[in-house]
Design a protein around this motif. Structure first.
Motif, PDB file in Angstrom:
ATOM      1  N   ARG A 155       1.900 -30.217   6.862  1.00 42.78           N
ATOM      2  CA  ARG A 155       3.202 -29.550   6.769  1.00 42.78           C
ATOM      3  C   ARG A 155       3.647 -29.442   5.306  1.00 42.78           C
ATOM      4  N   LEU A 156       3.432 -30.515   4.558  1.00 50.06           N
ATOM      5  CA  LEU A 156       3.829 -30.511   3.155  1.00 50.06           C
ATOM      6  C   LEU A 156       3.029 -29.473   2.368  1.00 50.06           C
ATOM      7  N   CYS A 157       1.745 -29.371   2.659  1.00 48.06           N
ATOM      8  CA  CYS A 157       0.919 -28.377   1.967  1.00 48.06           C
ATOM      9  C   CYS A 157       1.346 -26.970   2.339  1.00 48.06           C
ATOM     10  N   LEU A 158       1.707 -26.757   3.604  1.00 53.35           N
ATOM     11  CA  LEU A 158       2.230 -25.449   4.004  1.00 53.35           C
ATOM     12  C   LEU A 158       3.518 -25.148   3.251  1.00 53.35           C
ATOM     13  N   GLY A 159       4.372 -26.177   3.099  1.00 55.18           N
ATOM     14  CA  GLY A 159       5.605 -25.986   2.339  1.00 55.18           C
ATOM     15  C   GLY A 159       5.330 -25.635   0.891  1.00 55.18           C
ATOM     16  N   ARG A 160       4.335 -26.269   0.297  1.00 52.10           N
ATOM     17  CA  ARG A 160       3.954 -25.948  -1.085  1.00 52.10           C
ATOM     18  C   ARG A 160       3.540 -24.487  -1.210  1.00 52.10           C
ATOM     19  N   ALA A 161       2.775 -23.994  -0.212  1.00 47.40           N
ATOM     20  CA  ALA A 161       2.329 -22.603  -0.241  1.00 47.40           C
ATOM     21  C   ALA A 161       3.483 -21.624  -0.017  1.00 47.40           C
ATOM     22  N   LEU A 162       4.564 -22.101   0.608  1.00 44.39           N
ATOM     23  CA  LEU A 162       5.702 -21.224   0.931  1.00 44.39           C
ATOM     24  C   LEU A 162       6.817 -21.278  -0.113  1.00 44.39           C
ATOM     25  N   ILE A 163       6.756 -22.184  -1.060  1.00 43.39           N
ATOM     26  CA  ILE A 163       7.905 -22.496  -1.902  1.00 43.39           C
ATOM     27  C   ILE A 163       8.413 -21.287  -2.682  1.00 43.39           C
ATOM     28  N   HIS A 164       7.536 -20.364  -3.047  1.00 40.38           N
ATOM     29  CA  HIS A 164       7.951 -19.201  -3.843  1.00 40.38           C
ATOM     30  C   HIS A 164       8.152 -17.953  -2.990  1.00 40.38           C
ATOM     31  N   ASP A 165       8.238 -18.130  -1.662  1.00 41.88           N
ATOM     32  CA  ASP A 165       8.500 -17.046  -0.717  1.00 41.88           C
ATOM     33  C   ASP A 165       7.475 -15.911  -0.850  1.00 41.88           C
ATOM     34  N   PRO A 166       6.176 -16.214  -0.659  1.00 40.37           N
ATOM     35  CA  PRO A 166       5.149 -15.187  -0.826  1.00 40.37           C
ATOM     36  C   PRO A 166       5.132 -14.197   0.334  1.00 40.37           C
ATOM     37  N   ALA A 167       4.581 -13.012   0.081  1.00 38.12           N
ATOM     38  CA  ALA A 167       4.430 -12.003   1.134  1.00 38.12           C
ATOM     39  C   ALA A 167       3.197 -12.267   1.981  1.00 38.12           C
ATOM     40  N   VAL A 168       2.210 -12.962   1.393  1.00 39.14           N
ATOM     41  CA  VAL A 168       0.923 -13.184   2.053  1.00 39.14           C
ATOM     42  C   VAL A 168       0.608 -14.672   2.063  1.00 39.14           C
ATOM     43  N   MET A 169       0.091 -15.158   3.206  1.00 37.76           N
ATOM     44  CA  MET A 169      -0.321 -16.548   3.336  1.00 37.76           C
ATOM     45  C   MET A 169      -1.815 -16.587   3.663  1.00 37.76           C
ATOM     46  N   ILE A 170      -2.562 -17.401   2.913  1.00 37.21           N
ATOM     47  CA  ILE A 170      -3.979 -17.623   3.164  1.00 37.21           C
ATOM     48  C   ILE A 170      -4.139 -19.081   3.579  1.00 37.21           C
ATOM     49  N   LEU A 171      -4.539 -19.321   4.820  1.00 34.27           N
ATOM     50  CA  LEU A 171      -4.600 -20.669   5.371  1.00 34.27           C
ATOM     51  C   LEU A 171      -6.038 -20.968   5.790  1.00 34.27           C
ATOM     52  N   ASP A 172      -6.683 -21.891   5.087  1.00 38.19           N
ATOM     53  CA  ASP A 172      -8.073 -22.235   5.345  1.00 38.19           C
ATOM     54  C   ASP A 172      -8.139 -23.518   6.172  1.00 38.19           C
ATOM     55  N   GLU A 173      -8.460 -23.386   7.449  1.00 36.37           N
ATOM     56  CA  GLU A 173      -8.577 -24.522   8.373  1.00 36.37           C
ATOM     57  C   GLU A 173      -7.321 -25.401   8.375  1.00 36.37           C
ATOM     58  N   PRO A 174      -6.135 -24.829   8.580  1.00 33.53           N
ATOM     59  CA  PRO A 174      -4.923 -25.654   8.499  1.00 33.53           C
ATOM     60  C   PRO A 174      -4.778 -26.649   9.643  1.00 33.53           C
ATOM     61  N   ALA A 175      -5.469 -26.420  10.780  1.00 30.62           N
ATOM     62  CA  ALA A 175      -5.311 -27.316  11.936  1.00 30.62           C
ATOM     63  C   ALA A 175      -6.367 -28.399  11.992  1.00 30.62           C
ATOM     64  N   ALA A 176      -7.245 -28.462  10.985  1.00 31.79           N
ATOM     65  CA  ALA A 176      -8.333 -29.449  11.011  1.00 31.79           C
ATOM     66  C   ALA A 176      -7.772 -30.864  11.021  1.00 31.79           C
TER      67      ALA A 176
END
Length: 327
Positions: A155-176
């Motif tokens: 969750r924290l890593c997802l938050g880091r990827a979202l912090i700047h409000d990007p238009a595109v999200m690239i998630l590599d094996e987030p449920a592992a």
């Protein structure tokens, strides 16, 4: 040699992610071999393939962490080759493994990346508050990262990827490595991001979850894209989309002609197996075709006692399309 395109916005319709004849070679290994696909704005695209297929290499190129050998890719209209800085401002990348700082707390960790993206003052505080709330980590804002569970770190890593409000999200094996509840919650967050208009490219080995979450998928093996489209479209591309099991009671009137003989002559039937009273086979047809087939057998005097139909899942399609090859 890198093939470059003119600097500036690339017009690609409603596509927010676009790969155009992307290649990446490591010596003789073709990690990515002529891949092209696009993802519409606000859609979730599932990237499926065995280990070593080229998924992570493609994602690293999109995240501007690597350069293609040939071809190009576009994020929100900008080239990863010619405009990497503009791409980075529009993209959030969640790698399959990520570094954390054990002796800082969650809020300090997110604040560090907010500052790195140039967020200041009230804007930075608003984004921090929103990310902590969205990822469900606000109750752990003051907790050191070393004390977080695997799910909370994701969750924290997802938050880091979202912090700047990007238009595109690239998630590599987030449920592992996540437990079932954490996977369900992550899936809900990803769908909510798409509903907010963000475009998501996600890789996973949990194919049942991708089938529920994604608007479209791509199947990759040995660096080549084997199939792409919605799950339903890819399923329809397969020769036989469902499996039927029919139980036929013994009948002396058909001692010379068996139900297997009748079925083998039909073009929509394949891989027929007889197991006593049970007849199992792959069937190319929809439910109406299935009903017509059963009616035909009944009209010919066969005593149909039971019919079981199972539509092919994304896992079935994946196993059919791929061969389990690695580079």
């Amino acid at each position: 040699m890198i093939q470059a395109t003119p600097t500036g916005v690339h017009e690609s319709g409603d596509a927010c992610i676009e790969l155009r004849r992307l290649h990446r070679f490591f010596g003789k290994t073709k990690a990515v071999n002529d891949i092209s696909f696009s993802v519409a704005r606000g859609h979730v695209y599932g990237y499926i393939g065995p280990n070593g297929a080229g998924k992570t290499t493609s994602m690293r190129i999109l995240a501007t962490l690597d350069l293609p050998s040939y071809g190009d890719a576009y994020v929100d209209g900008f080239s990863v080759v010619n405009d990497p800085e503009l791409v980075r401002g529009r993209l959030g990348f969640m790698p399959d493994s990520f570094g954390t700082y054990r002796d800082v707390n969650c809020q300090e960790y997110l604040d560090f990346f907010a500052r790195a993206y140039g967020l200041i003052g009230r804007q930075r505080k608003q984004r921090l508050d929103w990310v902590l709330d969205f990822t469900g980590t606000q109750g752990m804002a003051e907790k050191p990262i070393r004390g977080l569970s695997k799910g909370m770190k994701q969750r924290l890593c997802l938050g880091r990827a979202l912090i700047h409000d990007p238009a595109v999200m690239i998630l590599d094996e987030p449920a592992a490595g996540l437990d079932p509840r954490a996977r369900i919650q992550l899936r809900q967050m990803i769908r909510e991001l798409a509903d907010q208009g963000k475009t998501v490219l996600i890789s996973s080995h949990i194919l049942t979850e991708l089938a529920e979450m994604c608007d479209s998928v791509g199947i990759i093996e040995q660096g080549k894209l084997l199939a792409t489209g919605s799950v339903e479209e890819i399923e329809r591309q397969q020769a036989h989309t469902r499996e039927l099991v029919i139980r036929i009671l013994a009948n002396e009137d058909h001692s010379e002609v068996s139900v297997a003989d009748v079925l083998r002559n039909r073009p929509e039937v394949d891989n027929l197996v007889v197991d006593g009273e049970l007849i199992r086979f792959a069937f190319a047809g929809d439910v109406q075709d299935q009903a017509a087939l059963v009616a035909m057998l009944v009209n010919q005097g066969f005593q149909v006692a039971e019919v079981t139909s199972r539509k092919k899942s994304l896992e079935d399609v994946f196993l059919h399309v791929t061969e389990g090859l690695v580079q």
